[in-house]
Design a protein around this motif. Sequence first.
Motif, PDB file in Angstrom:
ATOM      1  N   ALA A  67       0.880  -1.468  -0.162  1.00  0.00           N
ATOM      2  CA  ALA A  67       0.132   0.098   0.071  1.00  0.00           C
ATOM      3  C   ALA A  67       0.907   1.362  -0.088  1.00  0.00           C
ATOM      4  CB  ALA A  67      -1.022   0.021   1.267  1.00  0.00           C
ATOM      5  N   ILE A  68       2.245   1.076   0.046  1.00  0.00           N
ATOM      6  CA  ILE A  68       3.005   2.480   0.398  1.00  0.00           C
ATOM      7  C   ILE A  68       3.101   3.151  -1.003  1.00  0.00           C
ATOM      8  CG2 ILE A  68       5.104   3.128   1.048  1.00  0.00           C
ATOM      9  CD1 ILE A  68       5.304   0.894   3.094  1.00  0.00           C
ATOM     10  N   GLU A  69       3.436   2.347  -1.864  1.00  0.00           N
ATOM     11  CA  GLU A  69       3.864   3.124  -3.318  1.00  0.00           C
ATOM     12  C   GLU A  69       2.498   3.782  -3.888  1.00  0.00           C
ATOM     13  OE1 GLU A  69       5.676   4.996  -6.387  1.00  0.00           O
ATOM     14  OE2 GLU A  69       6.468   4.404  -4.456  1.00  0.00           O
ATOM     15  N   PRO A  70       1.613   2.946  -3.931  1.00  0.00           N
ATOM     16  CA  PRO A  70       0.184   3.721  -4.401  1.00  0.00           C
ATOM     17  C   PRO A  70      -0.269   4.840  -3.493  1.00  0.00           C
ATOM     18  CG  PRO A  70      -0.052   1.302  -4.305  1.00  0.00           C
ATOM     19  CD  PRO A  70       1.213   1.531  -3.613  1.00  0.00           C
ATOM     20  N   THR A  71      -0.052   4.794  -2.239  1.00  0.00           N
ATOM     21  CA  THR A  71      -0.479   6.139  -1.484  1.00  0.00           C
ATOM     22  C   THR A  71       0.753   6.802  -1.734  1.00  0.00           C
ATOM     23  OG1 THR A  71      -1.313   4.570   0.296  1.00  0.00           O
ATOM     24  CG2 THR A  71      -0.739   6.655   0.883  1.00  0.00           C
ATOM     25  N   ARG A  72       1.884   6.783  -2.048  1.00  0.00           N
ATOM     26  CA  ARG A  72       2.878   7.952  -2.295  1.00  0.00           C
ATOM     27  C   ARG A  72       2.543   8.841  -3.569  1.00  0.00           C
ATOM     28  NH1 ARG A  72       6.584   9.449  -5.351  1.00  0.00           N
ATOM     29  NH2 ARG A  72       6.298   7.525  -6.512  1.00  0.00           N
ATOM     30  N   ARG A  73       1.938   7.983  -4.611  1.00  0.00           N
ATOM     31  CA  ARG A  73       1.591   8.452  -5.659  1.00  0.00           C
ATOM     32  C   ARG A  73       0.338   9.480  -5.691  1.00  0.00           C
ATOM     33  NH1 ARG A  73       3.203   3.096  -7.950  1.00  0.00           N
ATOM     34  NH2 ARG A  73       0.708   2.748  -7.821  1.00  0.00           N
ATOM     35  N   VAL A  74      -0.749   9.009  -4.896  1.00  0.00           N
ATOM     36  CA  VAL A  74      -2.047   9.759  -4.730  1.00  0.00           C
ATOM     37  C   VAL A  74      -1.316  10.676  -3.871  1.00  0.00           C
ATOM     38  CG1 VAL A  74      -4.149   9.541  -3.261  1.00  0.00           C
ATOM     39  CG2 VAL A  74      -3.452   7.569  -4.884  1.00  0.00           C
ATOM     40  N   LEU A  75      -0.750  10.589  -2.534  1.00  0.00           N
ATOM     41  CA  LEU A  75      -0.159  11.954  -2.104  1.00  0.00           C
ATOM     42  C   LEU A  75       0.233  12.876  -2.933  1.00  0.00           C
ATOM     43  CD1 LEU A  75       0.276  13.001   0.856  1.00  0.00           C
ATOM     44  CD2 LEU A  75       1.961  11.762   0.993  1.00  0.00           C
ATOM     45  N   ALA A  76       1.282  12.543  -3.729  1.00  0.00           N
ATOM     46  CA  ALA A  76       2.220  13.480  -4.611  1.00  0.00           C
ATOM     47  C   ALA A  76       0.974  14.334  -5.354  1.00  0.00           C
ATOM     48  CB  ALA A  76       3.263  12.759  -5.527  1.00  0.00           C
ATOM     49  N   ALA A  77      -0.183  13.431  -6.031  1.00  0.00           N
ATOM     50  CA  ALA A  77      -0.864  14.161  -6.872  1.00  0.00           C
ATOM     51  C   ALA A  77      -1.856  15.101  -6.209  1.00  0.00           C
ATOM     52  CB  ALA A  77      -1.762  13.221  -7.624  1.00  0.00           C
ATOM     53  N   CYS A  78      -2.178  14.679  -4.902  1.00  0.00           N
ATOM     54  CA  CYS A  78      -3.303  15.671  -4.191  1.00  0.00           C
ATOM     55  C   CYS A  78      -2.416  16.895  -3.812  1.00  0.00           C
ATOM     56  CB  CYS A  78      -3.722  14.888  -2.756  1.00  0.00           C
ATOM     57  SG  CYS A  78      -4.856  13.687  -3.364  1.00  0.00           S
ATOM     58  N   GLU A 135       8.467   7.322   3.862  1.00  0.00           N
ATOM     59  CA  GLU A 135       7.883   7.549   2.511  1.00  0.00           C
ATOM     60  C   GLU A 135       6.568   8.422   2.221  1.00  0.00           C
ATOM     61  OE1 GLU A 135       9.488   2.930   2.757  1.00  0.00           O
ATOM     62  OE2 GLU A 135       8.765   4.711   4.096  1.00  0.00           O
ATOM     63  N   LEU A 136       5.979   8.564   3.360  1.00  0.00           N
ATOM     64  CA  LEU A 136       4.799   9.348   3.269  1.00  0.00           C
ATOM     65  C   LEU A 136       5.006  10.541   4.421  1.00  0.00           C
ATOM     66  CD1 LEU A 136       2.408   6.388   3.179  1.00  0.00           C
ATOM     67  CD2 LEU A 136       3.081   7.527   1.292  1.00  0.00           C
ATOM     68  N   SER A 137       5.717  10.809   4.777  1.00  0.00           N
ATOM     69  CA  SER A 137       6.284  11.835   5.901  1.00  0.00           C
ATOM     70  C   SER A 137       5.395  13.132   5.456  1.00  0.00           C
ATOM     71  CB  SER A 137       7.756  12.351   5.773  1.00  0.00           C
ATOM     72  OG  SER A 137       8.538  11.423   6.296  1.00  0.00           O
ATOM     73  N   PRO A 138       4.435  13.592   6.543  1.00  0.00           N
ATOM     74  CA  PRO A 138       3.837  14.694   6.347  1.00  0.00           C
ATOM     75  C   PRO A 138       4.774  16.118   5.980  1.00  0.00           C
ATOM     76  CG  PRO A 138       3.211  13.774   8.191  1.00  0.00           C
ATOM     77  CD  PRO A 138       4.323  13.194   7.874  1.00  0.00           C
ATOM     78  N   LEU A 139       4.042  16.836   5.322  1.00  0.00           N
ATOM     79  CA  LEU A 139       4.784  18.318   5.258  1.00  0.00           C
ATOM     80  C   LEU A 139       4.420  19.209   6.394  1.00  0.00           C
ATOM     81  CD1 LEU A 139       3.829  19.209   1.506  1.00  0.00           C
ATOM     82  CD2 LEU A 139       6.001  18.152   2.242  1.00  0.00           C
ATOM     83  N   PRO A 140       5.247  20.038   6.686  1.00  0.00           N
ATOM     84  CA  PRO A 140       5.088  20.908   8.052  1.00  0.00           C
ATOM     85  C   PRO A 140       3.583  21.741   7.910  1.00  0.00           C
ATOM     86  CG  PRO A 140       7.171  21.461   7.012  1.00  0.00           C
ATOM     87  CD  PRO A 140       6.618  20.471   6.027  1.00  0.00           C
ATOM     88  N   THR A 141       3.231  21.714   6.756  1.00  0.00           N
ATOM     89  CA  THR A 141       1.982  22.490   6.526  1.00  0.00           C
ATOM     90  C   THR A 141       0.614  21.747   6.847  1.00  0.00           C
ATOM     91  OG1 THR A 141       2.069  22.301   4.281  1.00  0.00           O
ATOM     92  CG2 THR A 141       2.851  24.419   5.317  1.00  0.00           C
ATOM     93  N   GLU A 142       0.902  20.151   6.892  1.00  0.00           N
ATOM     94  CA  GLU A 142      -0.167  19.306   6.787  1.00  0.00           C
ATOM     95  C   GLU A 142      -0.390  18.679   8.409  1.00  0.00           C
ATOM     96  OE1 GLU A 142       0.806  17.698   2.326  1.00  0.00           O
ATOM     97  OE2 GLU A 142       1.463  16.580   4.116  1.00  0.00           O
ATOM     98  N   THR A 143      -1.733  18.552   8.458  1.00  0.00           N
ATOM     99  CA  THR A 143      -2.554  18.354   9.787  1.00  0.00           C
ATOM    100  C   THR A 143      -2.427  16.952   9.977  1.00  0.00           C
ATOM    101  OG1 THR A 143      -4.061  20.182   9.552  1.00  0.00           O
ATOM    102  CG2 THR A 143      -4.574  18.373  11.013  1.00  0.00           C
ATOM    103  N   VAL A 144      -1.778  16.606  11.251  1.00  0.00           N
ATOM    104  CA  VAL A 144      -1.558  15.364  11.951  1.00  0.00           C
ATOM    105  C   VAL A 144      -2.577  15.416  13.052  1.00  0.00           C
ATOM    106  CG1 VAL A 144       0.070  13.662  12.769  1.00  0.00           C
ATOM    107  CG2 VAL A 144       0.800  15.235  11.013  1.00  0.00           C
ATOM    108  N   ILE A 145      -3.329  14.240  13.187  1.00  0.00           N
ATOM    109  CA  ILE A 145      -4.225  14.087  14.048  1.00  0.00           C
ATOM    110  C   ILE A 145      -3.822  12.734  14.809  1.00  0.00           C
ATOM    111  CG2 ILE A 145      -6.787  13.403  14.844  1.00  0.00           C
ATOM    112  CD1 ILE A 145      -6.736  16.080  13.371  1.00  0.00           C
TER     113      ILE A 145
END
Length: 241
Positions: A67-78, A135-145
């Motif tokens: 699930a990691i690589e597909p999520t990485r691609r979706v994350l980049a597109a978003c 591989e999926l680290s949040p950006l500083p501007t992204e919310t982490v719950i």
Amino acid sequence: MDPHLAESPEIVELKMKTHLTVEAEPYEFTLDPASTALIVIDMQRDFILPGGFGDFLGNKVELLHPAIEPTRRVLAACRQRRLTVLYTREGHRPDLSDCPPSKRERGRLKIKIGDEGPMGRVLVRGEYGHDIIDELSPLPTETVIDKPGKGAFFATDLDLILRNIGISSLIVTGVTSEVCVQTTTREANDRGYRCLVLEDCVASYFPEFQRAALDMIKAQGGIVGWVSTSARFLDAFENLG
């Protein structure tokens, strides 16, 4: 209909251009990027890497890795399209005051929640294992719950945040499919959010649970939500131009 309230052809055409239609089950999922958020659920080292809580439970953590690589691609597109991105992490305060004793005792593990492990104290906030994989680290501007339970809406401010920024649809990714992903999707559905689960961006330690969880979400006309794939979701972005 009052003709003064009717939308002009130009406005209708603009809306069509700014809305995405994703091929999905049980039928297509239409979304407005401005009111849609990507949620990445519990992609933490403690669940995905050896020496974490998932491993201590006796699971094969490598079953989550596809699930990691597909999520990485979706994350980049978003991110490229400037969709809102949120993350969740399951874990507890260092003093474990938000961890019910029944949860800590469950499984009769040798290394329990709060105990010291190879990646720090298990499922404790601030420890290395508690954080999101590289591989999926949040950006500083992204919310982490940070959540103490399975569902992302329980004992958190997620619902308040989503409503304040005008989010009505969620693109759901993360682990595990039958536990935190399904629980969060059901919680979201009960609160009126439209949820699209990307089946190759979620994963389970148990293949049979993966299939069952997805089937339950999309059954009965999408009683909990919609199910699609990362490829179909990314295709919708491409069609937007």
